[in-house]
Structure formats: structure tokens, C-alpha cells
Design a protein around this motif. Sequence first.
Motif, PDB file in Angstrom:
ATOM      1  N   LEU A 631       0.814  -1.224   0.000  1.00  0.00           N
ATOM      2  CA  LEU A 631       0.000   0.000   0.000  1.00  0.00           C
ATOM      3  C   LEU A 631       0.846   1.272   0.000  1.00  0.00           C
ATOM      4  CD1 LEU A 631      -2.911  -1.031   2.388  1.00  0.00           C
ATOM      5  CD2 LEU A 631      -2.786  -1.184  -0.092  1.00  0.00           C
ATOM      6  N   SER A 632       2.082   1.166   0.446  1.00  0.00           N
ATOM      7  CA  SER A 632       2.948   2.348   0.378  1.00  0.00           C
ATOM      8  C   SER A 632       3.567   2.462  -1.012  1.00  0.00           C
ATOM      9  CB  SER A 632       4.066   2.266   1.420  1.00  0.00           C
ATOM     10  OG  SER A 632       4.957   1.215   1.095  1.00  0.00           O
ATOM     11  N   GLY A 633       3.659   1.318  -1.689  1.00  0.00           N
ATOM     12  CA  GLY A 633       4.333   1.316  -2.990  1.00  0.00           C
ATOM     13  C   GLY A 633       5.823   1.529  -2.824  1.00  0.00           C
ATOM     14  N   SER A 634       6.339   1.124  -1.666  1.00  0.00           N
ATOM     15  CA  SER A 634       7.777   1.314  -1.430  1.00  0.00           C
ATOM     16  C   SER A 634       8.595   0.459  -2.407  1.00  0.00           C
ATOM     17  CB  SER A 634       8.109   0.913   0.008  1.00  0.00           C
ATOM     18  OG  SER A 634       9.493   0.972   0.200  1.00  0.00           O
ATOM     19  N   ILE A 636      11.578  -0.774  -1.938  1.00  0.00           N
ATOM     20  CA  ILE A 636      12.274  -1.867  -1.246  1.00  0.00           C
ATOM     21  C   ILE A 636      11.664  -2.010   0.157  1.00  0.00           C
ATOM     22  CG2 ILE A 636      14.522  -1.633  -2.413  1.00  0.00           C
ATOM     23  CD1 ILE A 636      15.313  -0.060   0.251  1.00  0.00           C
ATOM     24  N   ILE A 637      12.114  -3.009   0.886  1.00  0.00           N
ATOM     25  CA  ILE A 637      11.659  -3.148   2.277  1.00  0.00           C
ATOM     26  C   ILE A 637      12.864  -2.832   3.158  1.00  0.00           C
ATOM     27  CG2 ILE A 637      10.693  -4.733   3.994  1.00  0.00           C
ATOM     28  CD1 ILE A 637       9.324  -6.177   1.598  1.00  0.00           C
ATOM     29  N   SER A 638      12.834  -1.668   3.770  1.00  0.00           N
ATOM     30  CA  SER A 638      14.027  -1.181   4.484  1.00  0.00           C
ATOM     31  C   SER A 638      14.072  -1.719   5.914  1.00  0.00           C
ATOM     32  CB  SER A 638      14.000   0.351   4.538  1.00  0.00           C
ATOM     33  OG  SER A 638      12.942   0.761   5.380  1.00  0.00           O
ATOM     34  N   ASP A 639      15.240  -1.601   6.537  1.00  0.00           N
ATOM     35  CA  ASP A 639      15.366  -1.982   7.952  1.00  0.00           C
ATOM     36  C   ASP A 639      14.405  -1.172   8.805  1.00  0.00           C
ATOM     37  OD1 ASP A 639      17.207  -3.944   7.727  1.00  0.00           O
ATOM     38  OD2 ASP A 639      18.950  -2.640   8.014  1.00  0.00           O
ATOM     39  N   GLY A 640      14.254   0.111   8.441  1.00  0.00           N
ATOM     40  CA  GLY A 640      13.364   0.988   9.206  1.00  0.00           C
ATOM     41  C   GLY A 640      11.921   0.497   9.156  1.00  0.00           C
ATOM     42  N   MET A 641      11.493   0.031   7.984  1.00  0.00           N
ATOM     43  CA  MET A 641      10.110  -0.475   7.861  1.00  0.00           C
ATOM     44  C   MET A 641       9.929  -1.724   8.729  1.00  0.00           C
ATOM     45  SD  MET A 641       9.855   0.203   3.783  1.00  0.00           S
ATOM     46  CE  MET A 641       8.392  -0.690   3.314  1.00  0.00           C
ATOM     47  N   LEU A 642      10.958  -2.589   8.750  1.00  0.00           N
ATOM     48  CA  LEU A 642      10.868  -3.809   9.564  1.00  0.00           C
ATOM     49  C   LEU A 642      10.866  -3.463  11.049  1.00  0.00           C
ATOM     50  CD1 LEU A 642      13.412  -5.857   7.443  1.00  0.00           C
ATOM     51  CD2 LEU A 642      10.967  -6.322   7.597  1.00  0.00           C
ATOM     52  N   GLN A 643      11.685  -2.479  11.407  1.00  0.00           N
ATOM     53  CA  GLN A 643      11.762  -2.046  12.798  1.00  0.00           C
ATOM     54  C   GLN A 643      10.420  -1.450  13.236  1.00  0.00           C
ATOM     55  OE1 GLN A 643      14.283  -2.496  14.840  1.00  0.00           O
ATOM     56  NE2 GLN A 643      13.396  -1.380  16.569  1.00  0.00           N
ATOM     57  N   GLU A 684       6.355   4.533   7.943  1.00  0.00           N
ATOM     58  CA  GLU A 684       7.810   4.553   7.890  1.00  0.00           C
ATOM     59  C   GLU A 684       8.311   4.721   6.442  1.00  0.00           C
ATOM     60  OE1 GLU A 684       9.951   4.715  10.321  1.00  0.00           O
ATOM     61  OE2 GLU A 684      11.759   4.496   9.071  1.00  0.00           O
ATOM     62  N   ALA A 685       7.629   4.035   5.513  1.00  0.00           N
ATOM     63  CA  ALA A 685       8.034   4.158   4.097  1.00  0.00           C
ATOM     64  C   ALA A 685       7.872   5.606   3.635  1.00  0.00           C
ATOM     65  CB  ALA A 685       7.201   3.225   3.233  1.00  0.00           C
ATOM     66  N   ILE A 686       6.818   6.256   4.109  1.00  0.00           N
ATOM     67  CA  ILE A 686       6.617   7.672   3.744  1.00  0.00           C
ATOM     68  C   ILE A 686       7.749   8.500   4.338  1.00  0.00           C
ATOM     69  CG2 ILE A 686       5.096   9.690   3.997  1.00  0.00           C
ATOM     70  CD1 ILE A 686       2.732   7.644   4.198  1.00  0.00           C
ATOM     71  N   GLU A 687       8.033   8.261   5.633  1.00  0.00           N
ATOM     72  CA  GLU A 687       9.080   9.052   6.294  1.00  0.00           C
ATOM     73  C   GLU A 687      10.449   8.866   5.642  1.00  0.00           C
ATOM     74  OE1 GLU A 687       8.757   8.338  10.518  1.00  0.00           O
ATOM     75  OE2 GLU A 687       6.790   9.343  10.486  1.00  0.00           O
ATOM     76  N   GLU A 688      10.705   7.646   5.168  1.00  0.00           N
ATOM     77  CA  GLU A 688      12.013   7.396   4.531  1.00  0.00           C
ATOM     78  C   GLU A 688      12.013   7.782   3.051  1.00  0.00           C
ATOM     79  OE1 GLU A 688      13.800   3.530   5.190  1.00  0.00           O
ATOM     80  OE2 GLU A 688      12.865   3.391   7.161  1.00  0.00           O
ATOM     81  N   ASP A 689      10.906   8.354   2.618  1.00  0.00           N
ATOM     82  CA  ASP A 689      10.776   8.790   1.233  1.00  0.00           C
ATOM     83  C   ASP A 689      10.911   7.631   0.233  1.00  0.00           C
ATOM     84  OD1 ASP A 689      10.158  10.771  -0.439  1.00  0.00           O
ATOM     85  OD2 ASP A 689      12.209  11.502  -0.750  1.00  0.00           O
ATOM     86  N   LEU A 690      10.421   6.479   0.652  1.00  0.00           N
ATOM     87  CA  LEU A 690      10.472   5.310  -0.237  1.00  0.00           C
ATOM     88  C   LEU A 690       9.123   5.073  -0.912  1.00  0.00           C
ATOM     89  CD1 LEU A 690      12.364   2.844   2.144  1.00  0.00           C
ATOM     90  CD2 LEU A 690      13.230   3.736  -0.019  1.00  0.00           C
TER      91      LEU A 690
END
Length: 731
Positions: A631-634, A636-643, A684-690
Motif C-alpha cells: 500500500l505504500s508502494g515502497s 524496497i523493504i528497508s530496515d526501518g520499515m521492519l523495525q 515509515e516508508a513515507i518518512e524514509e521517502d520510499l
Amino acid sequence: MSNVSNQIRASSSLIKRFKQRMTNPAALVQCRSFTTLEGHRPTIVHKRSLDILHDPWFNKGTAFSMTERDRLDLRGLLPPNVMSSEQQIQRFMADLKRLQVQARDGPSDPNALAKWRILNRLHDRNETMYFKSIYLLCSLDYESSMLAYKHKWHFLLSVPLWRPDYCSRHTDYELSPFYGQFKVLIANIEEYAPIVYTPTVGLACQNYSGLFRRPRGMYFSAEDRGEMMSMVYNWPAEQVDMIVVTDGSRILGLGDLGVQGIGITIGKLDLYVAAAGINPQRVLPVMIDVGTNNEKLLKDPLYLGLQEHRLDGDEYIAVIDEFMEAVFTRWPHVIVQFEDFQSKWAFKLLQRYRNAYRMFNDDVQGTAGVAIAGLLGAVRAQGRPMIDFPKQKIVVAGAGSAGIGVLNAARKTMARMLGNNESAFESAGRQFWVVDAKVRNVTYWPRILIMNLLSVLTRYCKTTVIDLESLVEAPRISFAYCSSTLNFKNVHGLITEQRENIDPQALPFARKVKEASHQGLWEGASLAEVVREVKPDVLLGLSAVGGLFSKEVLEALKGSTSTRPAIFAMSNPTKNAECTPEEAFSIVGDNIIFASGSPFKDVDLGNGHIGHCNQGNNMYLFPGIGLGTLLSGSRIISDGMLQAAAECLAAYMTEEEVLKGIIYPSTSRIRDITKEVAAAVVKEAIEEDLAEGYREMDARELRKLSQEEIEEYVMNNMWSPDYPTLVYKKD
Ligand SMILES: NC(=O)C1=CN([C@@H]2O[C@H](COP(=O)(O)OP(=O)(O)OC[C@H]3O[C@@H](n4cnc5c(N)ncnc54)[C@H](O)[C@@H]3O)[C@@H](O)[C@H]2O)C=CC1
Ligand SMILES: CC(=O)C(=O)O
Ligand SMILES: [Mg+2]
């Protein structure tokens, strides 16, 4: 259902129905084409792909030859091993006979596999109903399920006896009165998860070659090299959101099950649908069959996979590369979850793809998040703030893909709490003691012999009470390793820097020899010895060894310095759990925190209190990670998203619950927790600009959403099992 003849008698109604059909003209027209099949003239078919597999008149199942598979767009839709019709009959009869012996996955549920079969048939017939009506079906008691067998036997067989192994759409397409009477509005996942997921899915995988009826998902094999890019177009769905893929090399704790491991990908995707509301038409289970090293399967004439040893090295990587390129070419926005790859490949593939594709490894990353949430819960359950987590002493048994994933994530979480610098990271590393056991190739055997003897001597010098019998036994065993097998050494116990050929992944957690020695420990110290000396707050098992937390180990844990020691027996399925909750509560005490990977019942402590058994399973995270990424359309799947996912799960439990020892939500809340986890991942994906957006919600719109609006957005995009209105339209 007491014997085979009863079972066959019960299916006579099916034969009757076939005879009736033969008397109606439409059926006779079809019958003519059946006759031509019997003769050697070709039959003209106006169907391809799955339509053929779902047509009982034309379907040959695993007997389609490779050329027919190519001609009819079937390549990849069936397991790779082409069977003769004789083999199909043999497989069918073997399966039928196996039903005489009650399927067992431990004493808790003797009918588990039978339930799995019933559900699987329903899944094949009617997906909406499958996800909707599961509840009562799964809570059937023994008597009712026996009754079900007796009266609706053809549901289980799903195969008309007049045409073995050709599944019949006509006999089992409609929802029967049996299911009808159990129509319920909302699926009760608490009841059905243990059937479609661990533990029963493990049993289903072990027996998959016998259970296989209709194909589900795609099979890419080592034989398909160079073809995968076109094969992906054999899958009928225009859009696929979620793929779960395995190579079958380590299914749960059951080892290498080869092609049969496809069952786990189906089980995981069931949870995607049920918990995350991913549309079932947009999920794709995938098996990459690169052979198997399971000798039993290599010799089994009825095994459905490639009967050759596993590909290795560059050849192996080339197959996985080709698969990834193919699926991302056809479905550029798909998310691929790697599941149950042996640790040898799990980390390498994760590193290889994680910055290029939308993918994650559930065993490494999903498990890590769930463990972190549980470990933080255990700190809170001691009445301490989460920030005290870096003070916890943690003993981990099993340094495989899951264990190392947990260790890395826990160390990073501690380091962040301690200031997120190098010294914080260093000091966090000292909170872990890792015990593992591996058989290794050894070339310089005389040196190993000396080292073994030395380690035995060290061991007995350190031990206060010397057991004479084992003192005599131990050097003999060590000598036997070196002299009789020459090339192998069983490396086990506490990992220190002294260990030879240490896994690079485990190296950062190897204890310094001097430090260990100050604690009264040494290279290879046993788990019980480590627990006795360390007196840990947490004992966590991801070893796949049932009963590893023996009486001796649990007795040693009684010496824990924690006010509330925590035991995580996370290995699956049930029989691989490092200990049962009964053992844990009765030996260590009523006050402990207990979690297991597969579900166990709470324990009656006999004093009016209940020992709560938490299910610590990555099922609490992977559906939300997948949904949030979608739903974010990120990219990749970042460490931040997993955290973010892990922290969301940790914060989900109330203070009152954790103080009662409840550190994970009940599975009945999985849809709600998944929604929250997905929202945290989106944020988190939004915050990381992904985040690049999904459908009409583009990246700019996403950035404008408040927390509540993100949750609403997630909820509105979750599929529910309701029948849509169908309208016919010509091509
Ligand atoms: N609860 C959950 O959510 C999850 C549970 N698991 C379970 O964890 C288990 C391990 O999975 P993986 O790490 O992927 O497998 P793996 O095969 O990579 O790791 C198992 C490790 O345990 C070690 N080991 C074997 N015998 C041992 C012993 N006697 N003492 C200490 N260590 C020993 C092995 O050497 C290996 O390093 C499986 O049973 C799996 O089902 C895995 C992922 C998630
Ligand atoms: C739960 C899971 O992913 C496993 O046992 O492998
Ligand atoms: Mg797994």
C-alpha cells in the motif's frame, strides 16, 4: 472410516452419480471425447492452462508430458516430475491406505491432517467460502469429523474412481449441505490457523506427494532454465501482489522436503488473505525445485519433484536470479517473500536482492521482529521499562537463519537504546551467549583430535562435580569422530572465538575466550552449562530440536537472576518445540513468561492460576509487512520499515496484559494487529521517502495522510470474504 473397504463403499454414491450422468445426452457428447482419449487419436481441446487442469474430462494432472505442458501452456503449473498413469494410481492407493492409520501430529489433535484435507478441498472449490466458513469446520469434534468422512467421503477423495487422479469439478464444485450448515459469517482464525499453518501444514508438506490433487501455485525447476520469462505468463492472473517462494530446503524444522515444501507457501499466503486481506486472486505460491538432498525422497518412486541432488553454487544462484527477473518483469510491483530457504542461502539471497527488489526473508527478518516484540514484552512483564532491555542476558540456542536474524536485530535494538554508537553496539554484543551444533568437514584431523581432547580436559577441569562415566565416554567419542569418520567433526555448544571455521554470520556473537573463562565457561560448553553459569533472563530456542530445553537445562534456568525468566521455544512444528509449556512451568516455576512457535494450550497451574502460553510466530508480522509495503508502494523493504513493524507489535500489548504474562496478542486479533503493523510500515516508508503510492493514492497524497487516515486507508484496502455480483461479458 475404520478400513479401506468401508471407505470405498462410502464412495459408491459417486459412481452412481457418474452412471446417471452417462444417461444424459450432454454427458454422452463429452463421453465420446473420453473414448477418443482412450483410443490414440488426438482430442481437440478449446482450453489451455488452468482451465484444462480444472476440467475433469481433459485433466491428466501430473501425467501431462513435457511437450503437452508446453503445447497447452501448462509449464510451471504442475510439479516437475512427470508421472505415468500407473504411478498416479499407485500414489492414489497409497494415500487411501494411509488414511486407515489416523494421521497424528502429536496427541493434541489426531484429526489434524484430515481437517487439512477437508479445508484443502474447499479451498479448491470455493475460495470465498474457504476463508469465510472455516470456523465451525475447524472446531468439529472427533465424532462430527468422522461423520463427515462417512457421509461426504467424495469430498476427501475428490477423485472419481472411474478415472483415478482426474479431479472432478462436477462432484465437488457446489458447496455441500455439510458446509452449508456450518456457514458462519466471520472466519475464526484462532481455530483454523493451526490447520492451514503450523503445525498441520508441516504434516501436509511431509505427505504432499500423496495429498496432491489439484495444483496450486507455480513450479519452476532446474529443468526450466532459460524458460522462466515465458513461463510466468502461464499464470492466469493479470495482477499478482504477493508471492511466497521456497526452494523446500528447510521446511519449518522438518528439513529438506524438496518440492513438497510448496505447502508452506500456500499456508503463508492463506494468512496473507485471512490476516492482511490480500485478495486471494492476487497471491501466488511458488516452488523453485532445484532438486533435493533428502535421500528418502530421492528414492521414492512417487515423489513429485526432481529426483536429483540440489543444485549448488553459481548454478543455483542463476536459477533464483532467473526466477526473480521473470516475476518482476511480468509483475513489477509484486512483493516476494522468501520462506524456508536453508541458512546457507537465506542470507546470501537476502543480501543479493534486498536493494534491487521488493522482497524480504520471513525467517530472518519477520522472525527477528516478532522476537524483538516478545523480548521487549518480557522486560515489561518484569515490571521494568523497555529501556532496560540492554541489561537482559540472553542465551540463544540455534545459530541458523532465524537465530542469527534475531541476534542481529536484538543487538541493534539494544545498541539504539544505549546511544546508537560503536561502543553501544560493542557492549550490546556482550549480552548474548550462542549455543549451536553442526557437523563440519575437517581436513586436519590430528589437530582436531588434540583440540578435542584439550577441550574435554578443560571442560572437566572446570566442572566441580565430575561424572566418572562421562569422563570415560567423552574422549572416546571425540576420538571416534576423528578416527572413524576422519572428515567430520561435530561442533557444538557455546560459540567462542576459538571455534574453527565459524560461520561468518555467527562470528560477531562468538564470546571472547578470556571473558568466557571468567564466567566459568569455555568453547563448546553445553547449553545446560551455559544457562547454569550465565543465569540468563531469557532462554530462546530456534534450533529445530524438540526437547532441547531438557530437564537439566530448565533446572539450570531456575538459577536465573531475573525476577521473571522468559522461555521462547520457537521452533516449529509442535514436536520440534524446545520444550512444552507444561515442562517450562512445572520445572522453572509459575512466574515465568512462555512463548512457542506453534500453538500450545495454556497451562492450568493448579492453584487457580493459568500459565499463559504465547504464540511467538512470525505470522504476527509478515502479513503486515507485505500489506504495508504494497500500500505504500515502497521500492524496497528497508530496515526501518521492519523495525517499525516490530515496534508496533511490541506496543500493541497493554500493561495489564504483559503483567499477566501475555506478550503476544491472541491469533483471533491477527486482522487488527496486521492492520496496525501495515499502517506503521506505510508511515515509515513515507518518512524514509520510499513510498511511491498505490493505485489512485500517489506518493503526494500519501504524504498528506494523518495516522488515523493511514489506518483507514489500510483498512479500506483489505479484502473481505464476501461474494461479489458476477456479470458475464464476451471476450
Ligand atoms: N517461531 C517462528 O516464527 C519461527 C520459527 N522458526 C523455527 O526455527 C527453527 C530453525 O529455523 P532456521 O534457523 O531457519 O533453521 P536452520 O537450520 O538455519 O538453523 C537451526 C540451527 O540450529 C542449530 N542446531 C542444531 N542442533 C542444535 C542443538 N542441539 N543445539 C543448538 N543448536 C542446534 C543448527 O546448527 C542450526 O544452526 C525451525 O524449527 C523453524 O521452524 C523459524 C522461523 C520463524
Ligand atoms: C514460522 C516459520 O516461518 C518457520 O517455522 O519457518
Ligand atoms: Mg519459515
